[in-house]
Design an enzyme around this catalytic site. Structure first.
Site, PDB file in Angstrom:
ATOM      1  N   HIS A 155       2.671 -27.464  69.734  1.00  0.00           N
ATOM      2  CA  HIS A 155       2.622 -26.088  70.249  1.00  0.00           C
ATOM      3  C   HIS A 155       3.114 -25.077  69.222  1.00  0.00           C
ATOM      4  CE1 HIS A 155       1.821 -26.832  74.633  1.00  0.00           C
ATOM      5  NE2 HIS A 155       2.055 -28.049  74.193  1.00  0.00           N
ATOM      6  N   ASP A 363       4.892 -17.778  64.962  1.00  0.00           N
ATOM      7  CA  ASP A 363       4.783 -18.314  66.319  1.00  0.00           C
ATOM      8  C   ASP A 363       3.543 -19.188  66.406  1.00  0.00           C
ATOM      9  OD1 ASP A 363       5.395 -18.634  69.001  1.00  0.00           O
ATOM     10  OD2 ASP A 363       5.746 -16.499  69.333  1.00  0.00           O
TER      11      ASP A 363
HETATM   12  O1  F6P Z   1       7.131 -23.355  71.733  1.00  0.00           O
HETATM   13  C1  F6P Z   1       7.813 -24.485  72.010  1.00  0.00           C
HETATM   14  C2  F6P Z   1       8.528 -24.490  73.324  1.00  0.00           C
HETATM   15  O2  F6P Z   1       8.530 -25.777  73.841  1.00  0.00           O
HETATM   16  C3  F6P Z   1       7.919 -23.520  74.317  1.00  0.00           C
HETATM   17  O3  F6P Z   1       6.937 -24.108  75.028  1.00  0.00           O
HETATM   18  C4  F6P Z   1       9.052 -23.092  75.153  1.00  0.00           C
HETATM   19  O4  F6P Z   1       8.964 -21.759  75.478  1.00  0.00           O
HETATM   20  C5  F6P Z   1      10.246 -23.317  74.302  1.00  0.00           C
HETATM   21  O5  F6P Z   1       9.864 -24.079  73.203  1.00  0.00           O
HETATM   22  C6  F6P Z   1      11.311 -23.945  75.138  1.00  0.00           C
HETATM   23  O6  F6P Z   1      12.372 -24.362  74.383  1.00  0.00           O
HETATM   24  P1  F6P Z   1      13.509 -25.251  75.015  1.00  0.00           P
HETATM   25  O7  F6P Z   1      12.847 -26.380  75.733  1.00  0.00           O
HETATM   26  O8  F6P Z   1      14.302 -25.698  73.850  1.00  0.00           O
HETATM   27  O9  F6P Z   1      14.258 -24.376  75.949  1.00  0.00           O
END
Ligand code: F6P
Length: 471
Positions: A155, A363
């Site tokens: 992602h 991003d």
């Molecule tokens: O972009 C990667 C990601 O997994 C997103 O999907 C999400 O917004 C973010 O990181 C969440 O991060 P964490 O799980 O560390 O809170």
């Protein structure tokens, strides 16, 4: 049809108050539509023994979650995943803090996931693994004898080999992706960077346009820009703008234009740079003072990590400086809020805003940008100001694209967005919305899955990868 098994670090178990990040937003509708199993971390830290996998059934989906031990959480999540992989994959070598201990914890948790997942697996399941936390998961499953189709989707960005090679032990980690059948990226640039790494650093041969030979396995590489539920989000926004909540916010602005920003508190989002740009805008375009309010919604995230505390302090200081310098008793230029808001509330706020500032330094995609455009009233839309370094910039090329490091350039874009004639706003929103509908979330997921496991009788995976990459 094979059962779909999704594996990701975060699991969006319904009815839990966890806020949904981009990954959860992307996966939930796929499982709602197709059913299956979603496996991952429960979000809880066990004092001692993590105990067994917990199972919850909702509609047609099984949610299987497991707790992490404190040291696992520290070394895997706070350590290698978020203090090494996250900064390096976002081109921030300066912020990477590597230790062998954290790397060990990362592999250990991937083993732990594989061990617990395998009890739930059936031989014909299609397994779709998500994101940087779980790069070695397929390898761990293969070593346990699983021959299922396994796909991986990253992602977040994939930087060029010149940066990837600064990752200590990349020789051990990155080739683990060779145990997947399909590795998907958000953009052509990410996929090309990965392919360059394989060719130049690992000396691997391309077997054709789409695949690389890893020993006797062929791993296909594809581009699958993640989408949003464009039409249903537009419907949600139409309803949400009528809500009491949005009415209260608009009432409190006393007729001023609103600019909105919504980001997790993360250094990749470019928040201090964005505050500088907004300040520059107030300096260079003083006629707007008192006539516009910038609402920045920024839930805290990864609070156990020093760099996240640092960025929180920097943003707080910048907001204080701007409000102290330019504010009036009757006008606060920046409203900065750390509370997470529901999707409905955000949809309504997006529709009410005259412009959105989505200016990450880097991003993978950025779904806020896409949802902002989807939420607009097509007859009188707001304008998206978007970093050229967000994956979304390719599909949202009709946005005002900016370089987030250039605060004067962003200030000019803010002025342009707020002054833009109606016809131009309509045209830009319509152009982007068309693209969002054509590649919505359903298309994204279906294309990935059809490429991983082409339906019987369909053209093989190669044609699918080419289609996915828009070639
Ligand atoms: O972009 C990667 C990601 O997994 C997103 O999907 C999400 O917004 C973010 O990181 C969440 O991060 P964490 O799980 O560390 O809170």
């Amino acid at each position: 049809m094979a059962r779909l098994v999704i594996v990701s670090n975060r699991v969006g178990v319904p009815d839990r108050n966890a806020r949904a990040g981009g990954l959860e937003v992307a996966i939930r509708p796929t499982l709602r539509r197709r059913g299956g199993l979603w496996f991952g971390w429960s979000g809880r830290i066990a004092e001692n023994d993590p105990g067994p996998v917990k199972i919850a059934e909702h509609d047609n989906t099984t949610y299987a979650t497991i707790d992490l031990r404190k040291d696992d959480y520290q070394e895997f999540y706070n350590g290698f995943a978020n203090r090494v992989l996250w900064p390096i994959l976002h081109y921030r070598l300066d912020l990477a803090e590597f230790t062998r201990r954290d790397l060990g914890g990362y592999f250990r948790v991937n083993e732990f996931f594989a061990k617990n997942l395998e009890k739930l697996l059936r031989p014909d399941d299609m397994i779709w693994v998500h994101d940087y936390h779980l790069i070695p998961l397929a390898k761990a499953l293969r070593e346990r004898g699983h021959k299922n189709k396994i796909g991986f989707f990253l992602h977040i960005p994939c930087p060029p080999p010149e940066i990837l090679t600064a990752l200590p032990n990349h020789e051990q980690l990155i080739p683990a992706l060779g145990q997947y059948d399909l590795v998907g990226f958000q953009t052509e640039v990410d996929a090309t960077n990965f392919a360059r790494y394989l060719a130049t650093e690992r000396g691997l041969n391309r077997v054709d346009d789409e695949g690389f030979a890893f020993g006797d396995r062929i791993v296909r590489i594809g581009v699958f820009p993640v989408g949003v539920e464009a039409e249903s989000f537009a419907r949600l926004a139409r309803r949400a703008i009528e809500s009491e909540f949005v009415g209260d916010v608009l009432g409190s602005l006393s007729g001023r234009a609103m600019i909105i920003g919504v980001d997790r508190l993360d250094y990749s989002k470019g928040l201090p740079e964005r505050m500088n740009a907004f300040e520059r805008f107030l300096v260079n375009f003083p006629d707007w003072r008192g006539k516009v309010t910038y609402l920045q919604i920024t839930p805290r995230s990864r609070t156990g990590i020093q760099e996240y505390a640092d960025i929180g302090r920097q943003v707080g200081e910048a907001v204080g400086r701007i409000n102290g310098t330019y504010g009036e008793a009757s006008w606060t230029p920046v409203r900065y809020i750390n509370k997470a808001h529901s999707r409905t509330a955000l949809a309504g706020l997006y529709r009410a805003a005259r412009a959105a500032l989505v200016t990450p330094l880097r991003d993978g995609m950025n779904l806020v940008a896409k949802e902002f455009v989807a939420a607009q009233n097509p007859d009188d839309p707001g304008v998206l100001i978007l970093s050229r370094f967000a994956g979304a910039a390719r599909e949202c090329s009709a946005a005002l694209l900016v370089n987030p490091y250039d605060s004067e350039g962003v200030a000019i874009a803010i002025n342009r967005a707020l002054s833009m004639p109606l016809e131009e706003r309509r045209q830009r929103q319509a152009d982007i919305f068309k693209v969002l509908v054509a590649n919505d979330l359903t298309h994204w997921a279906e294309r990935f899955m059809a490429t991983l496991e082409p339906p019987h009788g369909a053209a093989g995976g190669r044609a699918q990868v080419r289609a996915a990459a828009g070639r």
